[in-house]
Write a protein that holds these residues in place. Structure first.
Motif, PDB file in Angstrom:
ATOM      1  N   ASP A 215      43.496  42.804  37.314  1.00 57.19           N
ATOM      2  CA  ASP A 215      42.731  42.128  36.187  1.00 57.19           C
ATOM      3  C   ASP A 215      41.637  41.589  36.937  1.00 57.19           C
ATOM      4  OD1 ASP A 215      44.429  42.868  34.144  1.00 57.19           O
ATOM      5  OD2 ASP A 215      45.552  40.828  34.119  1.00 57.19           O
ATOM      6  N   SER A 216      41.719  41.200  38.251  1.00 57.94           N
ATOM      7  CA  SER A 216      40.480  40.512  38.741  1.00 57.94           C
ATOM      8  C   SER A 216      39.376  41.756  38.720  1.00 57.94           C
ATOM      9  CB  SER A 216      40.770  39.972  40.110  1.00 57.94           C
ATOM     10  OG  SER A 216      41.865  38.981  39.852  1.00 57.94           O
ATOM     11  N   ALA A 217      39.797  42.871  39.121  1.00 55.68           N
ATOM     12  CA  ALA A 217      38.746  43.868  39.127  1.00 55.68           C
ATOM     13  C   ALA A 217      38.140  44.307  38.138  1.00 55.68           C
ATOM     14  CB  ALA A 217      39.447  45.094  39.785  1.00 55.68           C
ATOM     15  N   SER A 218      38.766  44.214  36.814  1.00 51.35           N
ATOM     16  CA  SER A 218      38.205  44.613  35.535  1.00 51.35           C
ATOM     17  C   SER A 218      37.584  43.183  35.005  1.00 51.35           C
ATOM     18  CB  SER A 218      39.286  44.947  34.737  1.00 51.35           C
ATOM     19  OG  SER A 218      40.211  43.779  34.408  1.00 51.35           O
ATOM     20  N   MET A 219      37.857  42.028  35.392  1.00 49.35           N
ATOM     21  CA  MET A 219      37.402  40.742  34.672  1.00 49.35           C
ATOM     22  C   MET A 219      38.234  40.376  33.738  1.00 49.35           C
ATOM     23  SD  MET A 219      35.106  39.535  36.676  1.00 49.35           S
ATOM     24  CE  MET A 219      34.903  40.387  38.218  1.00 49.35           C
ATOM     25  N   PHE A 220      39.208  40.938  33.309  1.00 52.90           N
ATOM     26  CA  PHE A 220      40.448  40.621  32.573  1.00 52.90           C
ATOM     27  C   PHE A 220      40.892  39.277  33.056  1.00 52.90           C
ATOM     28  CE2 PHE A 220      40.291  44.434  29.771  1.00 52.90           C
ATOM     29  CZ  PHE A 220      40.406  43.792  28.669  1.00 52.90           C
ATOM     30  N   ASN A 221      41.231  39.264  34.249  1.00 54.78           N
ATOM     31  CA  ASN A 221      41.537  37.791  34.706  1.00 54.78           C
ATOM     32  C   ASN A 221      40.702  36.624  34.161  1.00 54.78           C
ATOM     33  OD1 ASN A 221      43.324  36.086  36.329  1.00 54.78           O
ATOM     34  ND2 ASN A 221      41.879  36.137  37.834  1.00 54.78           N
ATOM     35  N   LYS A 222      39.373  36.852  34.369  1.00 56.17           N
ATOM     36  CA  LYS A 222      38.128  35.883  34.067  1.00 56.17           C
ATOM     37  C   LYS A 222      38.188  35.634  32.757  1.00 56.17           C
ATOM     38  CE  LYS A 222      37.212  34.588  37.072  1.00 56.17           C
ATOM     39  NZ  LYS A 222      37.788  33.809  38.233  1.00 56.17           N
ATOM     40  N   ALA A 223      38.433  36.773  31.889  1.00 60.00           N
ATOM     41  CA  ALA A 223      38.557  36.601  30.518  1.00 60.00           C
ATOM     42  C   ALA A 223      39.663  35.621  29.914  1.00 60.00           C
ATOM     43  CB  ALA A 223      38.695  38.036  29.944  1.00 60.00           C
ATOM     44  N   LEU A 224      41.026  35.818  30.533  1.00 63.48           N
ATOM     45  CA  LEU A 224      42.124  35.261  30.260  1.00 63.48           C
ATOM     46  C   LEU A 224      41.921  33.551  30.671  1.00 63.48           C
ATOM     47  CD1 LEU A 224      45.151  37.105  31.544  1.00 63.48           C
ATOM     48  CD2 LEU A 224      44.022  37.323  29.337  1.00 63.48           C
ATOM     49  N   GLU A 225      41.105  33.426  31.971  1.00 59.87           N
ATOM     50  CA  GLU A 225      40.892  32.235  32.312  1.00 59.87           C
ATOM     51  C   GLU A 225      40.075  31.456  31.392  1.00 59.87           C
ATOM     52  OE1 GLU A 225      41.787  33.257  37.029  1.00 59.87           O
ATOM     53  OE2 GLU A 225      39.728  32.573  36.363  1.00 59.87           O
ATOM     54  N   MET A 226      38.965  32.212  30.869  1.00 61.75           N
ATOM     55  CA  MET A 226      37.980  31.526  30.022  1.00 61.75           C
ATOM     56  C   MET A 226      38.680  30.990  28.860  1.00 61.75           C
ATOM     57  SD  MET A 226      35.045  34.483  29.910  1.00 61.75           S
ATOM     58  CE  MET A 226      34.040  33.569  28.670  1.00 61.75           C
ATOM     59  N   ILE A 227      39.708  31.534  28.246  1.00 60.57           N
ATOM     60  CA  ILE A 227      40.586  31.182  27.140  1.00 60.57           C
ATOM     61  C   ILE A 227      41.561  29.998  27.502  1.00 60.57           C
ATOM     62  CG2 ILE A 227      42.245  31.740  25.247  1.00 60.57           C
ATOM     63  CD1 ILE A 227      41.138  34.568  25.453  1.00 60.57           C
ATOM     64  N   GLU A 228      41.970  29.896  28.879  1.00 60.59           N
ATOM     65  CA  GLU A 228      42.855  29.067  29.414  1.00 60.59           C
ATOM     66  C   GLU A 228      41.927  27.774  29.436  1.00 60.59           C
ATOM     67  OE1 GLU A 228      43.979  30.127  33.565  1.00 60.59           O
ATOM     68  OE2 GLU A 228      45.548  28.759  33.515  1.00 60.59           O
ATOM     69  N   ALA A 229      40.732  27.913  30.043  1.00 59.72           N
ATOM     70  CA  ALA A 229      40.145  26.875  30.516  1.00 59.72           C
ATOM     71  C   ALA A 229      39.968  25.704  28.892  1.00 59.72           C
ATOM     72  CB  ALA A 229      38.708  27.186  30.900  1.00 59.72           C
ATOM     73  N   ARG A 230      39.718  26.755  27.778  1.00 60.77           N
ATOM     74  CA  ARG A 230      39.439  26.418  26.545  1.00 60.77           C
ATOM     75  C   ARG A 230      40.493  25.195  26.134  1.00 60.77           C
ATOM     76  NH1 ARG A 230      38.826  29.160  20.697  1.00 60.77           N
ATOM     77  NH2 ARG A 230      37.898  27.473  19.743  1.00 60.77           N
ATOM     78  N   HIS A 231      41.625  25.813  26.169  1.00 60.80           N
ATOM     79  CA  HIS A 231      42.691  24.942  25.864  1.00 60.80           C
ATOM     80  C   HIS A 231      43.055  23.832  26.718  1.00 60.80           C
ATOM     81  CE1 HIS A 231      43.849  27.520  22.630  1.00 60.80           C
ATOM     82  NE2 HIS A 231      43.621  28.694  23.269  1.00 60.80           N
ATOM     83  N   LEU A 232      42.945  24.104  28.022  1.00 63.28           N
ATOM     84  CA  LEU A 232      43.246  23.091  29.219  1.00 63.28           C
ATOM     85  C   LEU A 232      42.214  21.862  28.986  1.00 63.28           C
ATOM     86  CD1 LEU A 232      44.146  24.762  32.504  1.00 63.28           C
ATOM     87  CD2 LEU A 232      45.557  23.279  31.248  1.00 63.28           C
ATOM     88  N   PHE A 233      41.363  22.243  28.772  1.00 64.55           N
ATOM     89  CA  PHE A 233      40.320  21.092  28.717  1.00 64.55           C
ATOM     90  C   PHE A 233      39.504  20.784  27.296  1.00 64.55           C
ATOM     91  CE2 PHE A 233      40.315  23.268  32.861  1.00 64.55           C
ATOM     92  CZ  PHE A 233      40.941  22.403  33.700  1.00 64.55           C
ATOM     93  N   ARG A 234      40.167  21.336  26.386  1.00 66.39           N
ATOM     94  CA  ARG A 234      39.381  21.078  25.139  1.00 66.39           C
ATOM     95  C   ARG A 234      38.094  21.432  24.960  1.00 66.39           C
ATOM     96  NH1 ARG A 234      42.556  16.669  26.242  1.00 66.39           N
ATOM     97  NH2 ARG A 234      40.908  15.140  26.201  1.00 66.39           N
ATOM     98  N   LEU A 235      37.693  22.465  25.284  1.00 64.00           N
ATOM     99  CA  LEU A 235      36.199  23.028  25.277  1.00 64.00           C
ATOM    100  C   LEU A 235      35.826  23.778  24.008  1.00 64.00           C
ATOM    101  CD1 LEU A 235      36.083  23.716  28.925  1.00 64.00           C
ATOM    102  CD2 LEU A 235      35.128  21.635  27.834  1.00 64.00           C
ATOM    103  N   LYS A 236      34.497  23.844  23.703  1.00 68.89           N
ATOM    104  CA  LYS A 236      34.038  25.001  22.661  1.00 68.89           C
ATOM    105  C   LYS A 236      33.665  25.965  23.515  1.00 68.89           C
ATOM    106  CE  LYS A 236      31.628  21.440  19.616  1.00 68.89           C
ATOM    107  NZ  LYS A 236      31.300  20.352  20.682  1.00 68.89           N
ATOM    108  N   PRO A 237      33.944  27.249  22.868  1.00 67.65           N
ATOM    109  CA  PRO A 237      33.502  28.547  23.697  1.00 67.65           C
ATOM    110  C   PRO A 237      32.326  28.522  24.338  1.00 67.65           C
ATOM    111  CG  PRO A 237      34.273  28.981  21.422  1.00 67.65           C
ATOM    112  CD  PRO A 237      34.421  27.549  21.457  1.00 67.65           C
TER     113      PRO A 237
END
Ligand code: NAD
Ligand code: MG
Length: 394
Positions: A215-237
């Motif tokens: 997932d790190s090689a395909s950036m899907f890991n980062k994709a999941l982390e963007m969504i994760e960050a959104r919920h954790l820190f109450r951010l707008k996309p």
């Protein structure tokens, strides 16, 4: 007066990369002198699970697969450690008293037990990002209902947690997630078309489990982390940025309205994030490598290329669409990832499958409860499998 009761810890996924690092940190911070291990869980690696359970004096050891129950029971005979297995075993694990739970089961399998532990009120050290990607709102609600803390363990989110000053929340403009760029940062699209599992799993800086490495090689890991960050820190996309940083020394940053950017730096070693989550709000003393800036000499940055790494675009799409699109993205991705690992799907087709499934299921209603999340996940997996069978992608 006297000693306070030791903190009770449970580690879901103790046999994995994060789980083993967690036990290593526990050992460094005094082991059984300072902590009581309530539950350890694993899957097929029952020998390691049994060894861990004996070494740390766990009360309960759970294998996620009923087929391994007898083997685990056998390994632990005479130890006095209770043994359980399967989904019910994982729920029993979640039900045991614990002050702190490391949620480090990989994938959607971690969802139900982690949610249950959160509802019970334990502090949750969250490595399993799928919880927030698939069921962000419900998971945050479960934490609030339980009254425990949510301590991010994913290195990027742990970094942000370290530099996000709670009394300056109003002044947070953006978070900047760093990404190493993985093994294909400089590869051409043509080269990426026929990469193998062996090249994809070789992460340049971090040593991790198989799925997250790919997932790190395909950036899907980062994709999941963007969504994760959104919920954790109450951010707008639009407040979530990604920057390639090949050295993986800056683990992520927070940008404020006065132009200041705060970053957390360290050697790429998950024990720093795990230790921070375990000792919070204090900092532990850990035997991780110290940064030598003169030797490092430089830190590099590059804008990510969303043509070669469409997963980043898909994360934004999922966030803008909202509802259960996170669960759909994750479910479809997991099926595509398994197909890639088994040699049935090409590397680049993982994003094609995922995008098709996200489009096909864009009409699903938002989730009022976990049933809808699991249903979205199931439908996404079915649709992904169908597309691959019909050879409509890849
Ligand atoms: P891993 O594959 O090394 O370990 C996974 C653990 O989950 C093992 O204990 C395994 O026995 C257990 N498991 C596997 N299948 C299961 C199932 N069906 N039901 C119950 N348990 C099951 O994975 P990892 O690298 O330790 O990652 C764990 C989680 O942490 C993932 O969600 C990953 O995204 C996240 N994470 C990992 C890292 C890292 O450095 N490894 C960094 C950030 C986040
Ligand atoms: Mg990470």
């Amino acid at each position: 007066t006297g000693k306070t009761a030791p903190r009770r810890l449970s580690i879901f996924g103790s046999t994995g990369s994060i789980g083993r690092n967690t036990l290593n940190v526990v050992e460094h911070l005094g082991g059984r002198e300072n902590f009581e291990i309530s539950v350890l869980t694993g899957n097929g690696n029952v020998k390691l699970l049994a060894r861990q359970a004996r070494a740390f004096g766990a009360r309960l050891a759970v294998t996620a697969n009923d087929r391994h129950y007898d083997a685990l029971k056998n390994e632990l005979s005479g130890s006095g450690i209770t043994v359980a297995s399967g989904k019910s075993g994982l729920m029993e694990a979640a039900d045991r008293e614990a002050d702190w739970v490391m949620a480090a089961i990989v994938g959607t399998a971690g969802l139900a037990p982690t949610l249950a532990a959160a509802r019970r009120g334990a502090d949750i050290a969250l490595a399993n990002k799928e919880c927030l990607v698939s069921a962000g709102d419900l998971f945050i609600k479960a934490i609030q209902e339980g009254g425990g803390r949510l301590l991010p363990v994913d290195s990027e989110h742990n970094a942000i947690y370290q530099v996000l000053e709670e009394n300056q929340r109003h002044a947070v403009e953006r978070v900047i997630l760093t990404a190493s760029g993985g093994p294909f940062r400089t590869a051409s699209l043509k080269e990426m078309a026929d990469v193998t599992v062996e090249t994809a799993r070789a992460h340049p800086n971090w040593s991790m489990g198989l799925k997250i490495s790919i997932d790190s090689a395909s950036m899907f890991n980062k994709a999941l982390e963007m969504i994760e960050a959104r919920h954790l820190f109450r951010l707008k996309p639009e407040q979530i940025e990604v920057i390639f940083h090949p050295q993986s020394i800056i683990h992520s940053m927070v940008g404020y309205t006065d132009g200041s950017v705060l970053a957390q730096l360290g050697a790429p070693d998950m024990r720093t994030a795990i230790g921070y989550a375990l000792s919070f709000p204090r900092r532990p003393n850990l035997p991780v490598e110290r940064l030598d800036f003169a030797r490092l000499a430089r830190l590099d940055f590059e804008a990510p290329d969303e043509v070669r790494f469409p997963a980043l675009r898909l994360a934004r799409l999922a966030m803008t669409r909202g509802g259960v699109q996170g669960a759909v993205l994750n479910g479809a991705k997991e099926v595509a990832l398994e197909a890639f690992i088994e040699g049935r799907l090409s590397f680049l087709a993982m994003a094609e499958v995922t995008e098709r499934v996200m489009d096909d299921l864009a009409g699903l209603p938002p989730a009022a409860g976990m049933d809808e999340v699991f249903s979205a996940d199931r439908q996404a997996r079915q649709r992904a499998a169908e597309l691959m069978k019909l050879d409509l992608v890849g």
